[in-house]
Design a protein around this motif. Structure first.
Motif, PDB file in Angstrom:
ATOM      1  N   PHE A 193       0.853  -1.178   0.000  1.00  0.00           N
ATOM      2  CA  PHE A 193       0.000   0.000   0.000  1.00  0.00           C
ATOM      3  C   PHE A 193       0.897   1.239   0.000  1.00  0.00           C
ATOM      4  CE2 PHE A 193      -2.832  -3.078   2.218  1.00  0.00           C
ATOM      5  CZ  PHE A 193      -3.902  -3.016   1.341  1.00  0.00           C
ATOM      6  N   PRO A 194       0.364   2.407  -0.379  1.00  0.00           N
ATOM      7  CA  PRO A 194       1.171   3.636  -0.282  1.00  0.00           C
ATOM      8  C   PRO A 194       1.730   3.808   1.121  1.00  0.00           C
ATOM      9  CG  PRO A 194      -0.849   4.058  -1.493  1.00  0.00           C
ATOM     10  CD  PRO A 194      -0.969   2.661  -0.938  1.00  0.00           C
ATOM     11  N   ASP A 195       3.027   4.087   1.202  1.00  0.00           N
ATOM     12  CA  ASP A 195       3.689   4.206   2.497  1.00  0.00           C
ATOM     13  C   ASP A 195       3.558   5.635   3.019  1.00  0.00           C
ATOM     14  OD1 ASP A 195       5.098   3.318   4.684  1.00  0.00           O
ATOM     15  OD2 ASP A 195       7.056   3.703   3.791  1.00  0.00           O
ATOM     16  N   LEU A 196       2.314   6.069   3.147  1.00  0.00           N
ATOM     17  CA  LEU A 196       2.064   7.439   3.581  1.00  0.00           C
ATOM     18  C   LEU A 196       0.684   7.521   4.198  1.00  0.00           C
ATOM     19  CD1 LEU A 196       2.933  10.459   3.556  1.00  0.00           C
ATOM     20  CD2 LEU A 196       1.759  10.651   1.369  1.00  0.00           C
ATOM     21  N   CYS A 197       0.552   8.377   5.181  1.00  0.00           N
ATOM     22  CA  CYS A 197      -0.748   8.655   5.776  1.00  0.00           C
ATOM     23  C   CYS A 197      -0.843  10.155   5.996  1.00  0.00           C
ATOM     24  CB  CYS A 197      -0.908   7.922   7.102  1.00  0.00           C
ATOM     25  SG  CYS A 197      -2.465   8.304   7.944  1.00  0.00           S
ATOM     26  N   CYS A 253       1.303   1.640  12.415  1.00  0.00           N
ATOM     27  CA  CYS A 253       0.415   2.150  11.361  1.00  0.00           C
ATOM     28  C   CYS A 253      -0.090   1.025  10.454  1.00  0.00           C
ATOM     29  CB  CYS A 253       1.144   3.175  10.495  1.00  0.00           C
ATOM     30  SG  CYS A 253       1.804   4.605  11.375  1.00  0.00           S
ATOM     31  N   ASN A 254       0.395  -0.183  10.673  1.00  0.00           N
ATOM     32  CA  ASN A 254       0.222  -1.287   9.737  1.00  0.00           C
ATOM     33  C   ASN A 254      -1.188  -1.410   9.194  1.00  0.00           C
ATOM     34  OD1 ASN A 254      -0.278  -4.438   9.263  1.00  0.00           O
ATOM     35  ND2 ASN A 254       1.867  -3.975   8.871  1.00  0.00           N
ATOM     36  N   ARG A 255      -2.201  -1.437  10.049  1.00  0.00           N
ATOM     37  CA  ARG A 255      -3.588  -1.563   9.596  1.00  0.00           C
ATOM     38  C   ARG A 255      -4.493  -0.581  10.343  1.00  0.00           C
ATOM     39  NH1 ARG A 255      -1.353  -3.474   6.051  1.00  0.00           N
ATOM     40  NH2 ARG A 255      -1.661  -5.472   4.991  1.00  0.00           N
ATOM     41  N   ARG A 259      -5.070   5.117   7.939  1.00  0.00           N
ATOM     42  CA  ARG A 259      -4.003   5.006   6.961  1.00  0.00           C
ATOM     43  C   ARG A 259      -4.555   5.139   5.539  1.00  0.00           C
ATOM     44  NH1 ARG A 259       0.326  -0.028   6.145  1.00  0.00           N
ATOM     45  NH2 ARG A 259       1.172   0.730   4.172  1.00  0.00           N
ATOM     46  N   GLU A 260      -3.713   5.624   4.636  1.00  0.00           N
ATOM     47  CA  GLU A 260      -4.086   5.703   3.225  1.00  0.00           C
ATOM     48  C   GLU A 260      -3.812   4.346   2.573  1.00  0.00           C
ATOM     49  OE1 GLU A 260      -5.384   8.378   1.831  1.00  0.00           O
ATOM     50  OE2 GLU A 260      -5.110   9.720   3.535  1.00  0.00           O
ATOM     51  N   TYR A 261      -4.859   3.699   2.088  1.00  0.00           N
ATOM     52  CA  TYR A 261      -4.702   2.413   1.411  1.00  0.00           C
ATOM     53  C   TYR A 261      -4.827   2.549  -0.107  1.00  0.00           C
ATOM     54  CZ  TYR A 261      -4.867   0.366   6.011  1.00  0.00           C
ATOM     55  OH  TYR A 261      -4.587   0.042   7.314  1.00  0.00           O
ATOM     56  N   ARG A 262      -5.043   3.786  -0.552  1.00  0.00           N
ATOM     57  CA  ARG A 262      -4.975   4.097  -1.977  1.00  0.00           C
ATOM     58  C   ARG A 262      -4.080   5.316  -2.107  1.00  0.00           C
ATOM     59  NH1 ARG A 262     -10.655   2.891  -4.917  1.00  0.00           N
ATOM     60  NH2 ARG A 262     -11.789   1.878  -3.225  1.00  0.00           N
ATOM     61  N   ALA A 263      -3.835   5.737  -3.340  1.00  0.00           N
ATOM     62  CA  ALA A 263      -3.048   6.946  -3.532  1.00  0.00           C
ATOM     63  C   ALA A 263      -3.738   8.098  -2.818  1.00  0.00           C
ATOM     64  CB  ALA A 263      -2.912   7.258  -5.024  1.00  0.00           C
TER      65      ALA A 263
END
Length: 272
Positions: A193-197, A253-255, A259-263
Motif C-alpha cells: 500500500f502507499p507508504d504514507l498517511c 500504522c500497519n492496519r 491510513r491511506e490504502y490508496r493513492a
C-alpha cells in the motif's frame, strides 16, 4: 449530554458512535442539542448481533425507531442515522442479512469496517522517539488470535454485496481499501500500500483526559497546559510528520483505520 451541548455551542459538527443500548432513553436530548449524525454498531441480523455483543439488538432497534419517530414528528432532517458493522469470522457469512436488517430498521446507509490489527511484534517496531509515548499500550498483541478470516473469503463476500446492492441501503467500506487489495490487507503484512498517511496533517485526537496528538494513543501535548494550536504546530508534531515523510510509516500504522490504502487524495500539502 453536557459534552455534546458544549461542542454544538461552538458551532461544531457532532457525530456520535454508540452501541444503541441507551439510545431510546436519550433520544429527546440528542435531538434537542442538535447532534448531526448517530452511528449505531450493528454486527448482523438480530441473532448474530446478539451472539457477538450480547443481547442488545432489541434495545438498539428501539433507539433507532425512537430517533426516526421524533424526526418525523418535528420535521427534522437530523440527526442522520448510519449503521456500522465490523467484519469478523463471527458474522462474515451473515453480511447479506445485515444489509437486510439495516433495511428493516429504515437506515439508508451501512458501512462495513475491516478489522484494525497488526500481525506480529515485528510489525510493531517503532521509532525510538515514540517508544516512551506508546510504552503504556500493548501494541504487539497478534490479532490473528481473533481475526479468523482470510482475504479471499472477505473479498468474495464484498463482491457479492456490491453486486446485490440496491438503492434502499447505501453500502460502503472502511478503511478505504480497493476491492483488488482486500486479500493483501488481510493476508500480507508487507502488501505494498502507499507508504504514507495524511492523518497527522488533517486531524488531531484529544483523549478524555485532554491528551492531544496525531493518533489515538500517540499524544504529544496535554491540555490545558498546552493549547491545541500550539500542540498542532509543536516541534514534536512537526518531527513526527517529518519522520513519516522521510522514513515512511511506523510499525503501529500497519492496519490503522486512518491510513491511506490508496493513492492519497488530498493535494497541496507539499508532500510527494
Amino acid at each position: 449530554m453536557p459534552i455534546l451541548r458544549t461542542i454544538k455551542k461552538q458551532g461544531c459538527y457532532v457525530s456520535l458512535n454508540t452501541n444503541g443500548v441507551y439510545l431510546a432513553a436519550h433520544a429527546e436530548d440528542l435531538l434537542e442539542c442538535g447532534v448531526d449524525k448517530i452511528i449505531v454498531s450493528l454486527d448482523g441480523p438480530p441473532e448474530t448481533h446478539d451472539a457477538v455483543r450480547g443481547p442488545s439488538f432489541e434495545a438498539l432497534e428501539a433507539g433507532i425507531r425512537k430517533i426516526q419517530e421524533l424526526k418525523r414528528e418535528r420535521g427534522l432532517p437530523l440527526p442522520q442515522l448510519r449503521l456500522q458493522c465490523v467484519i469478523s469470522h463471527l458474522n462474515l457469512d451473515r453480511l447479506h442479512d445485515t444489509v437486510e436488517a439495516a433495511k428493516q430498521l429504515g437506515c439508508g446507509e451501512i458501512r462495513f469496517q475491516h478489522p484494525i490489527f497488526t500481525y506480529s511484534k515485528d510489525a510493531c517496531v517503532i521509532s525510538k522517539g515514540l517508544k516512551d509515548t506508546l510504552s503504556r499500550f500493548d501494541m504487539s498483541r497478534p490479532s490473528k488470535q481473533w481475526i479468523d478470516v482470510t482475504g479471499d473469503a472477505v473479498q468474495d463476500v464484498i463482491m457479492q454485496l456490491v453486486a446485490a446492492a440496491d438503492k434502499e441501503v447505501k453500502i460502503a467500506f472502511e478503511p478505504d481499501v480497493a476491492s483488488r487489495d482486500v486479500v493483501g490487507y488481510y493476508d500480507d503484512a508487507e502488501y505494498p500500500f502507499p507508504d504514507l498517511c495524511l492523518s497527522p496533517w488533517r486531524r488531531m485526537d484529544v483523549s478524555p483526559f485532554g491528551e492531544m496528538g496525531p493518533c489515538q494513543g500517540v499524544y504529544l501535548g496535554q491540555f490545558p497546559a498546552v493549547e491545541p494550536d500550539a500542540c498542532w504546530n509543536s516541534p514534536e508534531f512537526r518531527s513526527l510528520r517529518r519522520q513519516m515523510i522521510d522514513g515512511g510509516l511506523f510499525g503501529f500504522c500497519n492496519r490503522c483505520c486512518h491510513r491511506e490504502y490508496r493513492a492519497p487524495r488530498m493535494l497541496g500539502l507539499g508532500i510527494s
